[in-house]
Design a protein around this motif. Structure first.
Motif, PDB file in Angstrom:
ATOM      1  N   TYR A  28       0.827  -1.205   0.000  1.00 33.49           N
ATOM      2  CA  TYR A  28       0.000   0.000   0.000  1.00 33.49           C
ATOM      3  C   TYR A  28       0.863   1.258   0.000  1.00 33.49           C
ATOM      4  O   TYR A  28       1.732   1.428   0.867  1.00 33.49           O
ATOM      5  CB  TYR A  28      -0.893   0.035   1.243  1.00 33.49           C
ATOM      6  N   GLY A  29       0.609   2.143  -0.961  1.00 35.02           N
ATOM      7  CA  GLY A  29       1.155   3.478  -0.867  1.00 35.02           C
ATOM      8  C   GLY A  29       0.403   4.223   0.228  1.00 35.02           C
ATOM      9  O   GLY A  29      -0.809   4.050   0.379  1.00 35.02           O
ATOM     10  N   MET A  30       1.117   5.012   1.003  1.00 33.87           N
ATOM     11  CA  MET A  30       0.523   5.671   2.158  1.00 33.87           C
ATOM     12  C   MET A  30       0.703   7.181   2.078  1.00 33.87           C
ATOM     13  O   MET A  30       1.630   7.686   1.436  1.00 33.87           O
ATOM     14  CB  MET A  30       1.176   5.165   3.454  1.00 33.87           C
ATOM     15  N   GLY A  31      -0.180   7.873   2.770  1.00 34.08           N
ATOM     16  CA  GLY A  31      -0.088   9.330   2.779  1.00 34.08           C
ATOM     17  C   GLY A  31      -0.618   9.924   4.058  1.00 34.08           C
ATOM     18  O   GLY A  31      -1.333   9.268   4.819  1.00 34.08           O
ATOM     19  N   ALA A  77       3.608  11.804   1.339  1.00 38.06           N
ATOM     20  CA  ALA A  77       3.285  10.485   0.811  1.00 38.06           C
ATOM     21  C   ALA A  77       4.549   9.642   0.732  1.00 38.06           C
ATOM     22  O   ALA A  77       5.666  10.170   0.672  1.00 38.06           O
ATOM     23  CB  ALA A  77       2.645  10.595  -0.565  1.00 38.06           C
ATOM     24  N   ILE A  78       4.341   8.322   0.703  1.00 34.23           N
ATOM     25  CA  ILE A  78       5.473   7.395   0.664  1.00 34.23           C
ATOM     26  C   ILE A  78       5.059   6.145  -0.098  1.00 34.23           C
ATOM     27  O   ILE A  78       3.901   5.699  -0.020  1.00 34.23           O
ATOM     28  CB  ILE A  78       5.930   7.058   2.107  1.00 34.23           C
ATOM     29  N   THR A  79       5.982   5.588  -0.861  1.00 35.53           N
ATOM     30  CA  THR A  79       5.692   4.360  -1.591  1.00 35.53           C
ATOM     31  C   THR A  79       5.666   3.157  -0.647  1.00 35.53           C
ATOM     32  O   THR A  79       6.071   3.254   0.518  1.00 35.53           O
ATOM     33  CB  THR A  79       6.746   4.123  -2.672  1.00 35.53           C
ATOM     34  N   ALA A  93      -3.802   7.800   5.205  1.00 37.42           N
ATOM     35  CA  ALA A  93      -4.583   7.198   4.135  1.00 37.42           C
ATOM     36  C   ALA A  93      -3.754   6.135   3.437  1.00 37.42           C
ATOM     37  O   ALA A  93      -2.522   6.236   3.369  1.00 37.42           O
ATOM     38  CB  ALA A  93      -5.021   8.265   3.144  1.00 37.42           C
ATOM     39  N   ALA A  94      -4.440   5.129   2.910  1.00 30.87           N
ATOM     40  CA  ALA A  94      -3.779   4.024   2.222  1.00 30.87           C
ATOM     41  C   ALA A  94      -4.380   3.829   0.842  1.00 30.87           C
ATOM     42  O   ALA A  94      -5.603   3.890   0.667  1.00 30.87           O
ATOM     43  CB  ALA A  94      -3.928   2.732   3.031  1.00 30.87           C
ATOM     44  N   ASP A 141      -8.336  11.474  -3.818  1.00 25.23           N
ATOM     45  CA  ASP A 141      -9.139  10.473  -4.532  1.00 25.23           C
ATOM     46  C   ASP A 141      -8.340   9.216  -4.880  1.00 25.23           C
ATOM     47  O   ASP A 141      -8.923   8.204  -5.259  1.00 25.23           O
ATOM     48  CB  ASP A 141      -9.725  11.078  -5.801  1.00 25.23           C
ATOM     49  N   ASP A 142      -7.023   9.272  -4.758  1.00 30.43           N
ATOM     50  CA  ASP A 142      -6.178   8.119  -5.046  1.00 30.43           C
ATOM     51  C   ASP A 142      -6.156   7.115  -3.896  1.00 30.43           C
ATOM     52  O   ASP A 142      -5.663   6.007  -4.056  1.00 30.43           O
ATOM     53  CB  ASP A 142      -4.736   8.558  -5.322  1.00 30.43           C
ATOM     54  N   PHE A 143      -6.632   7.524  -2.738  1.00 32.63           N
ATOM     55  CA  PHE A 143      -6.552   6.684  -1.539  1.00 32.63           C
ATOM     56  C   PHE A 143      -7.883   6.007  -1.251  1.00 32.63           C
ATOM     57  O   PHE A 143      -8.950   6.592  -1.436  1.00 32.63           O
ATOM     58  CB  PHE A 143      -6.103   7.519  -0.344  1.00 32.63           C
TER      59      PHE A 143
END
Length: 122
Positions: free
Chosen positions: A30-33, A48-50, A95-96, A107-109
């Motif tokens: 999961y990319g996280m933010g 954000a982080i990959t 957010a994930a 909207d990406d999460f």
């Protein structure tokens, strides 16, 4: 499920580290933010982080002060906040995203925590 912790009140110039614990498996996929919403403001992107943790991005207003990191073995996301300013006062949300890429738009999460309050006094 995402659960934030570590918020609180601090004076300007101080530091806080907030955390986001994730339930389930495959946290590294999961990319996280981190996002925040201040009083009377819209929710805004912070960091954000990959999935691997190898790539990060910060919004300009926090560059040089905040650091995003993750510990995939502990299913935990962190935001280290230094040199805090009153304008950093907000509810901070983690957010994930269902992909391990780097995302910055809300909207990406796909999953959101309930938020943790950070208050910075002058």
């Amino acid at each position: 499920q995402l659960v934030e912790s570590g918020g609180g009140s601090v004076q300007a110039g101080g530091s806080l580290r907030i955390s986001c614990g994730a339930s389930g498996r495959m946290f590294s996929t999961y990319g996280m933010g981190w996002f925040r919403q201040g009083p009377g403001k819209e929710r805004e992107f912070v960091a954000a982080i990959t999935g691997s943790g190898g790539v990060t991005q910060l919004t300009d207003s926090v560059k040089g002060r905040f650091t995003i990191s993750r510990d995939n073995a502990k299913n935990t996301l962190y935001l280290q906040m230094n040199s805090l300013k009153p304008e950093d006062t907000a509810v901070y949300y983690c957010a994930a995203a269902r992909s391990s890429w780097l995302y910055t738009g809300p909207d990406d999460f796909n999953f959101w925590g309930q938020g943790t309050q950070v208050t910075v006094s002058s």
